[in-house]
Motif scaffolding. Structure first.
Motif, PDB file in Angstrom:
ATOM      1  N   VAL A  60       0.836  -1.208   0.000  1.00 37.29           N
ATOM      2  CA  VAL A  60       0.000   0.000   0.000  1.00 37.29           C
ATOM      3  C   VAL A  60       0.867   1.253   0.000  1.00 37.29           C
ATOM      4  CG1 VAL A  60      -1.764   1.268   1.261  1.00 37.29           C
ATOM      5  CG2 VAL A  60      -1.846  -1.238   1.181  1.00 37.29           C
ATOM      6  N   SER A  61       1.872   1.262   0.859  1.00 37.80           N
ATOM      7  CA  SER A  61       2.722   2.440   0.969  1.00 37.80           C
ATOM      8  C   SER A  61       3.482   2.708  -0.322  1.00 37.80           C
ATOM      9  CB  SER A  61       3.701   2.257   2.136  1.00 37.80           C
ATOM     10  OG  SER A  61       4.616   3.317   2.200  1.00 37.80           O
ATOM     11  N   GLU A  62       4.031   1.661  -0.921  1.00 31.69           N
ATOM     12  CA  GLU A  62       4.829   1.852  -2.131  1.00 31.69           C
ATOM     13  C   GLU A  62       3.965   2.219  -3.330  1.00 31.69           C
ATOM     14  OE1 GLU A  62       7.289  -1.553  -2.680  1.00 31.69           O
ATOM     15  OE2 GLU A  62       8.350  -1.287  -0.784  1.00 31.69           O
ATOM     16  N   MET A  63       2.740   1.731  -3.374  1.00 28.66           N
ATOM     17  CA  MET A  63       1.851   2.133  -4.464  1.00 28.66           C
ATOM     18  C   MET A  63       1.454   3.599  -4.342  1.00 28.66           C
ATOM     19  SD  MET A  63      -0.617  -1.169  -5.107  1.00 28.66           S
ATOM     20  CE  MET A  63      -1.409  -0.377  -6.505  1.00 28.66           C
ATOM     21  N   GLU A  64       1.270   4.061  -3.119  1.00 29.54           N
ATOM     22  CA  GLU A  64       0.879   5.457  -2.912  1.00 29.54           C
ATOM     23  C   GLU A  64       2.027   6.423  -3.192  1.00 29.54           C
ATOM     24  OE1 GLU A  64      -0.501   5.536   1.089  1.00 29.54           O
ATOM     25  OE2 GLU A  64      -2.539   4.862   0.586  1.00 29.54           O
ATOM     26  N   HIS A  65       3.261   5.984  -2.927  1.00 29.44           N
ATOM     27  CA  HIS A  65       4.409   6.884  -3.030  1.00 29.44           C
ATOM     28  C   HIS A  65       5.488   6.311  -3.948  1.00 29.44           C
ATOM     29  CE1 HIS A  65       2.634   8.972   0.425  1.00 29.44           C
ATOM     30  NE2 HIS A  65       2.565   7.811   1.044  1.00 29.44           N
ATOM     31  N   TYR A  66       5.074   5.619  -5.001  1.00 28.91           N
ATOM     32  CA  TYR A  66       6.062   4.903  -5.805  1.00 28.91           C
ATOM     33  C   TYR A  66       7.052   5.853  -6.497  1.00 28.91           C
ATOM     34  CZ  TYR A  66       4.002   5.960 -10.396  1.00 28.91           C
ATOM     35  OH  TYR A  66       3.567   6.586 -11.538  1.00 28.91           O
ATOM     36  N   GLU A  67       6.624   7.053  -6.821  1.00 23.97           N
ATOM     37  CA  GLU A  67       7.526   7.979  -7.504  1.00 23.97           C
ATOM     38  C   GLU A  67       8.667   8.456  -6.597  1.00 23.97           C
ATOM     39  OE1 GLU A  67       4.973  11.038  -8.913  1.00 23.97           O
ATOM     40  OE2 GLU A  67       4.420   9.953 -10.737  1.00 23.97           O
ATOM     41  N   GLU A  68       8.510   8.279  -5.298  1.00 22.50           N
ATOM     42  CA  GLU A  68       9.538   8.704  -4.350  1.00 22.50           C
ATOM     43  C   GLU A  68      10.423   7.548  -3.884  1.00 22.50           C
ATOM     44  OE1 GLU A  68       7.332  10.368  -1.139  1.00 22.50           O
ATOM     45  OE2 GLU A  68       5.978  11.489  -2.470  1.00 22.50           O
ATOM     46  N   LEU A  69      10.131   6.325  -4.363  1.00 28.90           N
ATOM     47  CA  LEU A  69      10.816   5.136  -3.843  1.00 28.90           C
ATOM     48  C   LEU A  69      11.397   4.312  -4.986  1.00 28.90           C
ATOM     49  CD1 LEU A  69       8.026   4.143  -1.289  1.00 28.90           C
ATOM     50  CD2 LEU A  69      10.229   5.184  -0.720  1.00 28.90           C
ATOM     51  N   PRO A  70      12.446   4.780  -5.620  1.00 24.92           N
ATOM     52  CA  PRO A  70      12.974   4.073  -6.793  1.00 24.92           C
ATOM     53  C   PRO A  70      13.614   2.722  -6.492  1.00 24.92           C
ATOM     54  CG  PRO A  70      14.414   5.897  -6.179  1.00 24.92           C
ATOM     55  CD  PRO A  70      13.181   6.031  -5.343  1.00 24.92           C
ATOM     56  N   SER A 117       7.193  -0.277  -6.274  1.00 24.84           N
ATOM     57  CA  SER A 117       7.348   0.900  -7.129  1.00 24.84           C
ATOM     58  C   SER A 117       8.209   0.572  -8.342  1.00 24.84           C
ATOM     59  CB  SER A 117       7.963   2.054  -6.333  1.00 24.84           C
ATOM     60  OG  SER A 117       9.241   1.717  -5.835  1.00 24.84           O
ATOM     61  N   GLN A 118       9.204  -0.298  -8.181  1.00 30.38           N
ATOM     62  CA  GLN A 118      10.005  -0.712  -9.325  1.00 30.38           C
ATOM     63  C   GLN A 118       9.151  -1.421 -10.359  1.00 30.38           C
ATOM     64  OE1 GLN A 118      13.094  -3.001  -7.434  1.00 30.38           O
ATOM     65  NE2 GLN A 118      14.546  -1.305  -7.478  1.00 30.38           N
ATOM     66  N   ARG A 119       8.277  -2.308  -9.896  1.00 28.85           N
ATOM     67  CA  ARG A 119       7.422  -3.022 -10.844  1.00 28.85           C
ATOM     68  C   ARG A 119       6.487  -2.072 -11.591  1.00 28.85           C
ATOM     69  NH1 ARG A 119       9.171  -7.184  -8.019  1.00 28.85           N
ATOM     70  NH2 ARG A 119       8.925  -9.306  -8.833  1.00 28.85           N
ATOM     71  N   LEU A 120       5.947  -1.102 -10.896  1.00 21.25           N
ATOM     72  CA  LEU A 120       5.076  -0.135 -11.561  1.00 21.25           C
ATOM     73  C   LEU A 120       5.826   0.597 -12.675  1.00 21.25           C
ATOM     74  CD1 LEU A 120       3.177   1.333  -8.475  1.00 21.25           C
ATOM     75  CD2 LEU A 120       2.284  -0.262 -10.187  1.00 21.25           C
ATOM     76  N   VAL A 121       7.070   0.959 -12.401  1.00 23.11           N
ATOM     77  CA  VAL A 121       7.871   1.647 -13.412  1.00 23.11           C
ATOM     78  C   VAL A 121       8.273   0.684 -14.522  1.00 23.11           C
ATOM     79  CG1 VAL A 121      10.076   2.811 -13.807  1.00 23.11           C
ATOM     80  CG2 VAL A 121       8.660   3.445 -11.863  1.00 23.11           C
ATOM     81  N   TYR A 122       8.635  -0.557 -14.157  1.00 26.09           N
ATOM     82  CA  TYR A 122       8.976  -1.552 -15.179  1.00 26.09           C
ATOM     83  C   TYR A 122       7.819  -1.721 -16.162  1.00 26.09           C
ATOM     84  CZ  TYR A 122      12.752  -3.091 -12.003  1.00 26.09           C
ATOM     85  OH  TYR A 122      13.854  -3.161 -11.201  1.00 26.09           O
ATOM     86  N   TRP A 123       6.605  -1.806 -15.624  1.00 25.12           N
ATOM     87  CA  TRP A 123       5.439  -2.013 -16.498  1.00 25.12           C
ATOM     88  C   TRP A 123       5.195  -0.798 -17.394  1.00 25.12           C
ATOM     89  CZ3 TRP A 123       1.876  -3.963 -11.938  1.00 25.12           C
ATOM     90  CH2 TRP A 123       2.381  -5.188 -11.483  1.00 25.12           C
TER      91      TRP A 123
END
Length: 407
Positions: free
Chosen positions: A263-273, A278-284
Motif C-alpha cells: 500500500v505504501s509503495e503504491m501510494e508513493h512509488y515515484e519517491e521510492l525508486p 514501485s520498481q514493478r510499476l515503473v517496469y510495467w
C-alpha cells in the motif's frame, strides 16, 4: 533380457522418470534436466516413431507449446545481442521438450506424478518450517537447509519467487484430493494437514505472487466443490480467502510488513525508486512504451535489456534498468510482438477453455492455467526454469497423454 523385452519396458521406466521430474519442481531444476536426458535416450531407443509422431500430431497443446517456443527463436533474427537472446531462450527450453513429456505421460499414472510432486513439496515445507522456527522462535537451533537469496527467505532450495507458485499448485492439489479423491479418514487428514501447512508456508514465505495465485485456486476449488450452489461457493471462498489474509496479517509480522509495504509503495512509488512494488510499476510503464514503439514483432528476445535501458534513461532515470518487465504478458509482447501475445493467450487460454474428456482430471485442468494467468501478472514465470517446467509437465500429465495406436 532381450532387446525386445527391454524396449517393451521403456514406457514404464520413463513413466517413473517423469515422476522424478515432477518431484524436482520445487527443488533445484538440475535433476529435471538429467532425468529428461535419460528419458529422451530411452524414448529414442524404444522406436515406433511413426506411431508416436502421429499421436503427438493429434494433440493441439503440443503444437501450441512448440509454436510459442518458435516465436522466440524467430525473434533472434531481429535481435542484435544474440548471446543474451540465446541465454533467455535457454530459460524456456522445457517448451521444446513438451512433445517428449506428452508422449511419455501415462493416463493411469497421473496419481503417481501428482503424489511425487506433493511429497517433494511436503519435504520442502518441512525444511521451510524448521527454518522459520530457527529464525523466529528458537534461534538457538542449528542452521537448516536454506536458500542463499534473501535474509527473510525460508525456502530450502529456491527463492520465494519460484518456491511459492509450486506451493500454490500443491495446495490446490491437496485440497482437490481432500474433497474429491480421498478414500478414508486417514488420507483426508493427511491432505487436510498438507493444505493447512501449505497455506501457512505461503503466509510466512513472503512470496506475494504465489499467495495471490493460491487464493485464486482456493476460490476455484470452492466453486468446484459447490458447483450447483454458487452463492454458497462464493461465501466459502470469501471465508477461506479472508481467513488466510486476515489471519496472516494479524498473526505474522513479516506478512503484515510486506502487505503494508504494498500500500505504501503504491501510494508513493515515484519517491521510492528502490522499492520492489514501485520498481514493478515503473517496469510495467516502460515496458508498455517499448511495446508501443515495436508492436508487431517486438524488439527481439536478445535486445530487451538494451532497449529498456534507453527508455528508462529517457523517462525514469532515477530507477535502475531491468532485464525483464516482471510481467510475463509484457515480456512476451515486448520481445515478440502481437504474434507472441496471441500464442501466449493460446498457451494459457486453450487449456482453460478447451472441452475436456470427462475423466477425473477435469477440475485440475482448469487450475493450472488459472494459476499462471494470475502469477504471470507479477513475474515472467513462463521464462523461469522451475515454473516453466511445472507448467509444461503438468500440462502434459493433466491432459490426455498423446498415446499412439498399437493396431
Amino acid at each position: 533380457m532381450s532387446l525386445a523385452t527391454f524396449r517393451a519396458r521403456i514406457p514404464a521406466i520413463n513413466s517413473w522418470l517423469l515422476a522424478g521430474v515432477c518431484a524436482s519442481i520445487p527443488l533445484t531444476v538440475a535433476p529435471a534436466y538429467w532425468l529428461t536426458a535419460v528419458m529422451l535416450l530411452l524414448w529414442l531407443a524404444e522406436g515406433r516413431f511413426v506411431a508416436k509422431f502421429r499421436a503427438l500430431a493429434d494433440e493441439p497443446l503440443v503444437w501450441i507449446c512448440l509454436a510459442y517456443y518458435a516465436v522466440f527463436v524467430a525473434s533472434l533474427l531481429w535481435s542484435d545481442d544474440l548471446g543474451w537472446g540465446r541465454r533467455m531462450l535457454g530459460r524456456q527450453n522445457f517448451f521444446l521438450l513438451a512433445p517428449l513429456y506428452f508422449s511419455v505421460a501415462r493416463r493411469e499414472h497421473v496419481g503417481r506424478y501428482i503424489s511425487a510432486f506433493l511429497a517433494s513439496v511436503a519435504f520442502c515445507e518441512a525444511l521451510a518450517l524448521y527454518n522459520w522456527a530457527q529464525m523466529h522462535v528458537w534461534p538457538g537451533l542449528p542452521d537448516g537447509i536454506r536458500v542463499d537469496k534473501g535474509a527473510d527467505d525460508t525456502a530450502p532450495f529456491v527463492d520465494r519467487i519460484l518456491y511459492t507458485p509450486a506451493l500454490a499448485l500443491a495446495g490446490y492439489l491437496a485440497g482437490h484430493r481432500l474433497l474429491f479423491d480421498s478414500a478414508g479418514t486417514k488420507m483426508r487428514l493427511v491432505y487436510a494437514g498438507l493444505l493447512a501447512t501449505t497455506a501457512f508456508n505461503l503466509v510466512i514465505s513472503g512470496g506475494r505472487a504465489g499467495l495471490v495465485g493460491f487464493l485464486a485456486l482456493l476460490t476455484l476449488l470452492a466453486f468446484q466443490r459447490f458447483a450447483r450452489r454458487p452463492v454458497l461457493a462464493a461465501a466459502v471462498a470469501a471465508l477461506l480467502v479472508g481467513g488466510i489474509v486476515i489471519g496472516g496479517y494479524a498473526g505474522n509480522d513479516y506478512f503484515r510488513m510486506r502487505a503494508d509495504r504494498i500500500v505504501s509503495e503504491m501510494e508513493h512509488y515515484e519517491e521510492l525508486p528502490k522499492a520492489s512494488v514501485s520498481q514493478r510499476l515503473v517496469y510495467w510503464q516502460n515496458a508498455l512504451r517499448v511495446f508501443r514503439d515495436a508492436p508487431l514483432a517486438g524488439v527481439g528476445i536478445g535486445d530487451y535489456p538494451e532497449v529498456y535501458r534507453a527508455v528508462n534513461e529517457r523517462y525514469t532515470p532515477a530507477w535502475a534498468p531491468a532485464w525483464n518487465p516482471h510481467n510475463h504478458y509484457l515480456y512476451v509482447l515486448t520481445s515478440t510482438g502481437l504474434l507472441g501475445g496471441v500464442l501466449l493467450l493460446a498457451l494459457l487460454g486453450v487449456p482453460l477453455l478447451r472441452r475436456d474428456h470427462g475423466d477425473a482430471r477435469h477440475r485440475m485442468r482448469r487450475a493450472l492455467p488459472l494459476l499462471f494467468m494470475v502469477i504471470c501478472l507479477f513475474e515472467s514465470y513462463l521464462m523461469r526454469s522451475n515454473t516453466s517446467l511445472m507448467y509444461v509437465v503438468f500440462l502434459a500429465l493433466l491432459w490426455s497423454p498423446a498415446r499412439e495406436s498399437r493396431a
